[in-house]
Write a protein that holds these residues in place. Structure first.
Motif, PDB file in Angstrom:
ATOM      1  N   ASN A 154      32.174  56.905  38.444  1.00  0.00           N
ATOM      2  CA  ASN A 154      30.978  56.518  37.821  1.00  0.00           C
ATOM      3  C   ASN A 154      31.473  55.703  37.060  1.00  0.00           C
ATOM      4  OD1 ASN A 154      29.029  58.170  39.877  1.00  0.00           O
ATOM      5  ND2 ASN A 154      30.496  60.458  39.015  1.00  0.00           N
ATOM      6  N   GLN A 155      33.244  55.514  36.375  1.00  0.00           N
ATOM      7  CA  GLN A 155      32.251  55.231  35.167  1.00  0.00           C
ATOM      8  C   GLN A 155      32.459  53.380  35.489  1.00  0.00           C
ATOM      9  OE1 GLN A 155      36.127  56.582  33.449  1.00  0.00           O
ATOM     10  NE2 GLN A 155      34.626  57.804  32.459  1.00  0.00           N
ATOM     11  N   CYS A 156      32.992  53.155  36.509  1.00  0.00           N
ATOM     12  CA  CYS A 156      33.179  51.153  37.494  1.00  0.00           C
ATOM     13  C   CYS A 156      31.963  51.567  37.942  1.00  0.00           C
ATOM     14  CB  CYS A 156      34.642  51.664  38.265  1.00  0.00           C
ATOM     15  SG  CYS A 156      36.261  51.682  37.820  1.00  0.00           S
ATOM     16  N   ARG A 157      30.832  51.767  37.435  1.00  0.00           N
ATOM     17  CA  ARG A 157      29.654  51.126  38.156  1.00  0.00           C
ATOM     18  C   ARG A 157      29.151  49.733  38.113  1.00  0.00           C
ATOM     19  NH1 ARG A 157      25.783  57.303  39.750  1.00  0.00           N
ATOM     20  NH2 ARG A 157      27.132  57.286  40.850  1.00  0.00           N
ATOM     21  N   GLY A 158      28.871  48.839  38.132  1.00  0.00           N
ATOM     22  CA  GLY A 158      28.609  47.181  37.926  1.00  0.00           C
ATOM     23  C   GLY A 158      30.116  46.584  37.589  1.00  0.00           C
ATOM     24  N   SER A 159      30.870  47.360  37.819  1.00  0.00           N
ATOM     25  CA  SER A 159      32.148  46.628  37.378  1.00  0.00           C
ATOM     26  C   SER A 159      32.440  45.792  38.877  1.00  0.00           C
ATOM     27  CB  SER A 159      33.602  47.539  37.406  1.00  0.00           C
ATOM     28  OG  SER A 159      33.766  47.579  38.590  1.00  0.00           O
ATOM     29  N   ARG A 160      33.038  44.769  38.395  1.00  0.00           N
ATOM     30  CA  ARG A 160      33.723  43.054  39.471  1.00  0.00           C
ATOM     31  C   ARG A 160      34.190  43.948  40.243  1.00  0.00           C
ATOM     32  NH1 ARG A 160      37.095  40.173  37.229  1.00  0.00           N
ATOM     33  NH2 ARG A 160      37.362  40.263  35.180  1.00  0.00           N
ATOM     34  N   ASP A 161      35.029  44.604  40.110  1.00  0.00           N
ATOM     35  CA  ASP A 161      36.840  44.832  40.170  1.00  0.00           C
ATOM     36  C   ASP A 161      37.298  46.608  40.349  1.00  0.00           C
ATOM     37  OD1 ASP A 161      38.980  44.369  41.993  1.00  0.00           O
ATOM     38  OD2 ASP A 161      39.968  43.473  40.366  1.00  0.00           O
ATOM     39  N   ILE A 162      38.409  46.954  40.679  1.00  0.00           N
ATOM     40  CA  ILE A 162      39.014  48.085  40.338  1.00  0.00           C
ATOM     41  C   ILE A 162      40.148  47.730  40.361  1.00  0.00           C
ATOM     42  CG2 ILE A 162      39.713  50.469  40.532  1.00  0.00           C
ATOM     43  CD1 ILE A 162      36.996  50.627  42.291  1.00  0.00           C
ATOM     44  N   ALA A 163      41.218  47.723  39.275  1.00  0.00           N
ATOM     45  CA  ALA A 163      42.966  46.919  39.298  1.00  0.00           C
ATOM     46  C   ALA A 163      43.644  47.834  39.740  1.00  0.00           C
ATOM     47  CB  ALA A 163      42.739  45.983  38.717  1.00  0.00           C
ATOM     48  N   ASN A 164      45.143  47.854  39.713  1.00  0.00           N
ATOM     49  CA  ASN A 164      45.905  48.696  39.069  1.00  0.00           C
ATOM     50  C   ASN A 164      46.439  47.639  38.068  1.00  0.00           C
ATOM     51  OD1 ASN A 164      48.437  50.128  39.442  1.00  0.00           O
ATOM     52  ND2 ASN A 164      48.821  48.409  41.208  1.00  0.00           N
ATOM     53  N   ILE A 165      46.593  47.929  37.108  1.00  0.00           N
ATOM     54  CA  ILE A 165      47.050  47.175  36.027  1.00  0.00           C
ATOM     55  C   ILE A 165      48.920  48.636  35.384  1.00  0.00           C
ATOM     56  CG2 ILE A 165      47.573  47.005  33.606  1.00  0.00           C
ATOM     57  CD1 ILE A 165      45.168  45.446  35.726  1.00  0.00           C
ATOM     58  N   ASN A 166      49.777  48.122  35.923  1.00  0.00           N
ATOM     59  CA  ASN A 166      51.014  48.706  36.164  1.00  0.00           C
ATOM     60  C   ASN A 166      50.510  50.832  36.167  1.00  0.00           C
ATOM     61  OD1 ASN A 166      53.683  48.553  35.532  1.00  0.00           O
ATOM     62  ND2 ASN A 166      53.135  49.323  33.107  1.00  0.00           N
ATOM     63  N   GLY A 167      50.590  51.124  37.759  1.00  0.00           N
ATOM     64  CA  GLY A 167      50.489  51.828  37.790  1.00  0.00           C
ATOM     65  C   GLY A 167      49.334  52.249  37.195  1.00  0.00           C
ATOM     66  N   ARG A 168      47.844  51.997  37.067  1.00  0.00           N
ATOM     67  CA  ARG A 168      46.691  52.238  36.414  1.00  0.00           C
ATOM     68  C   ARG A 168      45.730  51.638  36.673  1.00  0.00           C
ATOM     69  NH1 ARG A 168      45.708  50.763  31.064  1.00  0.00           N
ATOM     70  NH2 ARG A 168      43.899  52.100  31.758  1.00  0.00           N
ATOM     71  N   LEU A 169      44.633  52.996  37.546  1.00  0.00           N
ATOM     72  CA  LEU A 169      43.663  52.632  38.084  1.00  0.00           C
ATOM     73  C   LEU A 169      42.376  51.923  37.136  1.00  0.00           C
ATOM     74  CD1 LEU A 169      43.109  54.764  41.504  1.00  0.00           C
ATOM     75  CD2 LEU A 169      43.950  52.161  41.030  1.00  0.00           C
ATOM     76  N   VAL A 170      41.706  51.093  36.750  1.00  0.00           N
ATOM     77  CA  VAL A 170      40.789  50.647  35.953  1.00  0.00           C
ATOM     78  C   VAL A 170      39.961  49.926  36.399  1.00  0.00           C
ATOM     79  CG1 VAL A 170      42.866  50.609  33.590  1.00  0.00           C
ATOM     80  CG2 VAL A 170      42.296  48.963  35.710  1.00  0.00           C
ATOM     81  N   CYS A 171      38.867  49.748  35.766  1.00  0.00           N
ATOM     82  CA  CYS A 171      37.540  49.284  36.187  1.00  0.00           C
ATOM     83  C   CYS A 171      38.093  47.920  35.494  1.00  0.00           C
ATOM     84  CB  CYS A 171      36.531  49.763  35.765  1.00  0.00           C
ATOM     85  SG  CYS A 171      36.334  51.055  36.603  1.00  0.00           S
ATOM     86  N   ASN A 172      37.179  46.501  36.223  1.00  0.00           N
ATOM     87  CA  ASN A 172      37.815  44.802  35.595  1.00  0.00           C
ATOM     88  C   ASN A 172      35.944  45.061  35.199  1.00  0.00           C
ATOM     89  OD1 ASN A 172      39.877  44.224  34.180  1.00  0.00           O
ATOM     90  ND2 ASN A 172      40.549  43.879  36.608  1.00  0.00           N
ATOM     91  N   TRP A 173      35.429  44.311  34.017  1.00  0.00           N
ATOM     92  CA  TRP A 173      33.684  44.212  33.901  1.00  0.00           C
ATOM     93  C   TRP A 173      34.188  42.470  34.309  1.00  0.00           C
ATOM     94  CZ3 TRP A 173      31.220  47.943  34.627  1.00  0.00           C
ATOM     95  CH2 TRP A 173      31.695  49.475  34.214  1.00  0.00           C
TER      96      TRP A 173
END
Length: 158
Positions: free
Chosen positions: A139-158
């Protein structure tokens, strides 16, 4: 004389430890910190369970232990006072299957599932090569262009 005996004992312990890990790896047992304090490690029950004799908190005392379904473990398998323990992967969410979203994380993460409340769970590789559990609320990633793995963390990339 006493110092020589201590050094001989430490050298023997070191040689045992160095020799035990490759032997365990040759048998196809999973990696983990338990290999430092367990011996006679075997994959049993048709490849489902892991058995070993592990040292307890009382030095020199060992207990037989068995870890059922070790392939469902996340991260490290540890010896906790003579017992093999691990964290388990979350099971699939109840109800109809939810497809995992696309993203660059799929190149360095595995076993991705979408759990209750829209949380993406996966096992992701860190820069040092270790696999760790990671999650992100979709739900926090809505509208983001990508979901990425940053050194073992999943993050929403805008």
């Amino acid at each position: 004389m006493r110092l020589r005996a201590i050094w001989a004992g430490l050298l023997g312990l070191f040689l045992f430890a160095v020799g035990a890990v490759p032997e365990a790896n040759a048998q196809g047992v999973p990696p983990g910190s338990y290999l430092r304090s367990c011996r006679d490690v075997r994959v049993v029950a048709g490849g489902r369970d892991l058995s070993a004799v592990c040292e307890t908190r009382q030095p020199g005392r060992f207990e037989f232990t068995r870890l059922p379904d070790f392939r469902s473990c996340w991260g490290d398998i540890a010896n906790i006072n003579g017992n093999l323990r691990c964290d388990r992967r979350p099971g699939p969410p109840p109800g109809p299957a939810v497809r995992v979203p696309p993203g660059s994380y799929l190149r360095s993460c595995r076993n991705a599932v979408v759990g209750p409340a829209g949380t993406l769970w996966a096992e992701c590789r860190m820069m040092n090569g270790a696999w760790v559990r990671a999650n992100v609320n979709l739900n926090q990633c809505r509208g983001s262009r990508d979901i990425a793995n940053i050194n073992g963390r999943l993050v929403c990339n805008w």
